[in-house]
Design an enzyme around this catalytic site. Structure first.
Site, PDB file in Angstrom:
ATOM      1  N   ASN A 151     -26.157   5.290   5.898  1.00 53.22           N
ATOM      2  CA  ASN A 151     -25.212   4.554   5.216  1.00 53.22           C
ATOM      3  C   ASN A 151     -24.641   5.735   4.787  1.00 53.22           C
ATOM      4  OD1 ASN A 151     -27.739   4.239   4.820  1.00 53.22           O
ATOM      5  ND2 ASN A 151     -27.038   2.614   3.019  1.00 53.22           N
TER       6      ASN A 151
ATOM      7  N   LYS B  39     -35.975  13.327  12.094  1.00 50.13           N
ATOM      8  CA  LYS B  39     -34.956  12.120  12.771  1.00 50.13           C
ATOM      9  C   LYS B  39     -33.820  12.011  11.915  1.00 50.13           C
ATOM     10  CE  LYS B  39     -33.441  10.040  15.923  1.00 50.13           C
ATOM     11  NZ  LYS B  39     -32.807   8.956  14.968  1.00 50.13           N
ATOM     12  N   PRO B  40     -32.038  12.237  11.532  1.00 47.60           N
ATOM     13  CA  PRO B  40     -31.804  11.617  11.517  1.00 47.60           C
ATOM     14  C   PRO B  40     -30.755   9.994  12.129  1.00 47.60           C
ATOM     15  CG  PRO B  40     -30.504  13.021  12.741  1.00 47.60           C
ATOM     16  CD  PRO B  40     -31.830  13.544  12.909  1.00 47.60           C
TER      17      PRO B  40
ATOM     18  N   GLU C 299     -38.104   3.730   0.850  1.00 44.75           N
ATOM     19  CA  GLU C 299     -36.920   2.700   0.222  1.00 44.75           C
ATOM     20  C   GLU C 299     -36.508   2.220   1.189  1.00 44.75           C
ATOM     21  OE1 GLU C 299     -32.888   2.704  -1.098  1.00 44.75           O
ATOM     22  OE2 GLU C 299     -33.944   4.806  -0.666  1.00 44.75           O
TER      23      GLU C 299
ATOM     24  N   GLY D 276     -35.190  -2.009   2.203  1.00 45.40           N
ATOM     25  CA  GLY D 276     -33.915  -3.023   2.040  1.00 45.40           C
ATOM     26  C   GLY D 276     -33.996  -3.177   0.528  1.00 45.40           C
TER      27      GLY D 276
ATOM     28  N   CYS E   7     -28.011   0.023  -0.156  1.00 43.12           N
ATOM     29  CA  CYS E   7     -29.407  -0.398  -0.689  1.00 43.12           C
ATOM     30  C   CYS E   7     -29.730  -1.208  -1.975  1.00 43.12           C
ATOM     31  CB  CYS E   7     -30.728  -0.589   0.252  1.00 43.12           C
ATOM     32  SG  CYS E   7     -31.030   1.369  -0.371  1.00 43.12           S
TER      33      CYS E   7
ATOM     34  N   LYS F 251     -41.760  -5.118  -3.563  1.00 44.05           N
ATOM     35  CA  LYS F 251     -41.733  -6.247  -3.467  1.00 44.05           C
ATOM     36  C   LYS F 251     -41.851  -5.514  -1.594  1.00 44.05           C
ATOM     37  CE  LYS F 251     -39.193  -9.267  -5.189  1.00 44.05           C
ATOM     38  NZ  LYS F 251     -39.155 -10.386  -6.282  1.00 44.05           N
TER      39      LYS F 251
ATOM     40  N   GLU G 270     -38.415   8.024  -4.839  1.00 42.63           N
ATOM     41  CA  GLU G 270     -37.063   9.577  -4.944  1.00 42.63           C
ATOM     42  C   GLU G 270     -36.517   9.675  -6.147  1.00 42.63           C
ATOM     43  OE1 GLU G 270     -34.725   8.782  -0.945  1.00 42.63           O
ATOM     44  OE2 GLU G 270     -36.920   8.657   0.097  1.00 42.63           O
TER      45      GLU G 270
END
Length: 499
Positions: free
Chosen positions: A167, A190-191, A265, A267, A299, A467, A474
């Site tokens: 995204n 690794k994209p 990082e 959902g 997200c 959670k 980041e």
């Protein structure tokens, strides 16, 4: 997927169009020569092919990164020397802004205006920020009663596996790679399988900036196969991952088998709480942008709206009028605000969620169906009211331009509803009361809270989840902390030593 009839989009740079792996400072085809199509989600047509890497290619990339790290060509440079390279990378990104923005727009379906002012600008800012931070990675002297000189050192970890989603390919890779490099690590990136183009351009930019051979490597191809092999590779020192909660748990389990540290990082399903005392005109704009930005594939977006009951129906009426007017269409049109879903899979997922919400008694205020346009993966921005709190559309991450709206009566109820999902990445509060802003933001289970705004981010301000939205941060100095380890050194001192 066959690529026999693929026509490369001539607007792409040669780096993106050629689509080769970048390993140990050279461009190369996959070990078995395999290739996969890259599709433009606005048309469903192939715009390029890229190498479909193999586990052998991952092995080669990790070996190159490990050799580069152990050579000290990057890891032993001073922070000031690393800073110069990263600052040059930021400057080159700005010079090549048009190239990066176009690749991101064609690859993701991202509106070109946002690709310029959000994606490229944010990524360049991040490299610029960590360039300054690289010069501040100092240890400290510790006062002790020991007959010794005690101090700490901050050292790079080694080889970082950076695994990024579809995204925000450029932003979410730079948030990992820039910090990892600033701390002196080497990287294998690794994209996402579907959106690899800007990762390849960044390999070229970092090389042009002066990054030594082997320090940065990119392997494109199938996510499950390559990602699992990379995470479990014995040559990896740390994993930095952004993606779904389900995949993040799998990644963490694999890394845990080798006791590798992970930042994740994951959902999000953020609630945006709209109190009756808010400036409604401003708040409605914030609410809409929070759920339609990046076609809802954010997200930290705001797909859940909680509205104080006295203004509930008024807000629904305003949304019914305003949302259909948000410009949706060709991502390359500068006026476009909402582009397509990034893939057919995402489009189908959104449609399935909306149909389930409709069947559960949800009131469709606006939208609720795909948009047929140029064979692209478009879905109309959708507002759904009156769902119970346990409905799937409320509890699960839809990852599309869908907003659920629920009423509340008290501040305590609003906080309870906001915290009632498994996620905790972001939240929002719309109010004119400063005391309420402080009180509610402190009570929300989220890594970042926006008050009377949404989506404001800066490289100096950390973000991350609680959670099931992950762990670690980041951006900010906190991001560099996770790419270093602290070594304590204690040098004993006695009279004979000082004689």
């Amino acid at each position: 997927m066959t690529t026999e009839n693929t026509v490369t989009d001539t607007r792409l740079s040669s780096i993106a169009a050629n689509g080769r792996l970048y390993i140990n400072g050279s461009w190369q085809e996959a070990a078995d020569g395999g290739r996969i199509d890259v599709l433009n989600p606005a048309t469903g047509q192939a715009i390029a092919t890229v190498a479909s890497g193999t586990t052998a290619d991952i092995d080669a990339a990790v070996s190159a990164a490990r050799t580069a790290f152990e050579s000290g060509a990057w890891s032993l440079l001073s922070g000031r020397e690393r800073s110069r390279v990263l600052a040059r990378a930021s400057a080159i990104m700005r010079e090549r802004e048009d190239e990066l923005a176009l690749a991101e727009s064609l690859d993701v379906g991202k509106p070109i205006t946002f690709a310029h002012v959000v994606d490229v600008a944010t990524a360049a800012d991040q490299y610029e920020y960590v360039a300054a931070m690289a010069q501040q990675l100092d240890g400290s002297v510790r006062e002790t009663p020991l007959a010794a000189h005690a101090f700490t050192r901050r050292e790079p970890l080694g080889v970082v596996a950076a695994i990024t989603p579809f995204n925000f390919p450029l932003i979410l890779s730079s948030s990992k790679i820039a910090a990892a490099l600033a701390a002196g690590n080497t990287v294998v990136h690794k994209p996402a399988t579907d959106t690899p183009l800007t990762a390849l351009i960044m390999a070229d930019i970092l090389t042009e900036a002066g990054l030594p051979r082997g320090v940065f490597n990119v392997v494109t191809g199938p996510g499950g196969l390559l990602g699992d092999h990379l995470v479990g590779h014995p040559g990896i020192s740390k994993v930095a991952f952004t993606g779904s909660t389900e995949v993040g748990a799998h990644v963490a389990a694999l890394a845990g088998q080798k006791l590798r540290p992970v930042t994740a990082e994951l959902g999000g399903n953020a609630a945006n709480i709209l109190f009756a005392d808010a400036n409604l005109d401003k708040a409605i704009g914030t609410v809409i942008s929070a759920f339609v930005f990046n076609s809802g594939q954010f997200c930290m977006g705001g797909p859940r709206l909680l509205v104080e009951r006295p203004i509930y129906e008024t807000v629904l009426e305003i949304l019914a009028q305003a949302v259909p007017g948000v410009p949706l269409g060709d991502p390359l049109d500068p006026q476009t605000v909402i582009g397509p879903m990034a893939s057919r899979k995402q489009l189908d997922k959104v449609a399935s969620h909306v149909e389930a919400a409709r069947s559960a008694g949800g009131r469709i205020i606006t939208g609720g169906e795909p948009l047929e346009l140029n064979r692209g993966y478009f879905y109309k921005p959708t507002v759904i009211a009156d769902l119970p709190n346990d409905a799937a559309a409320v509890q699960e991450e839809i990852f599309g331009p869908v907003l659920t709206v629920q009423p509340f009566d008290t501040e305590a109820e609003a906080i309870h509803l906001a915290n009632s999902t498994e996620y905790g990445l972001a939240s929002g509060v719309q109010t004119s009361s400063i005391s309420r802003a402080h009180r509610v933001s402190a009570a929300l289970d989220a890594g970042i809270v926006w008050v009377n705004a949404w989506g404001m981010l800066d490289p100096a301000v950390p973000f991350g989840g609680v959670k099931s939205s992950g762990w670690g941060r980041e951006y900010g100095p906190e991001s560099l902390d996770s790419y270093t380890r602290t070594k304590s050194v204690i040098i004993a001192i006695d009279a004979e030593d000082q004689a």
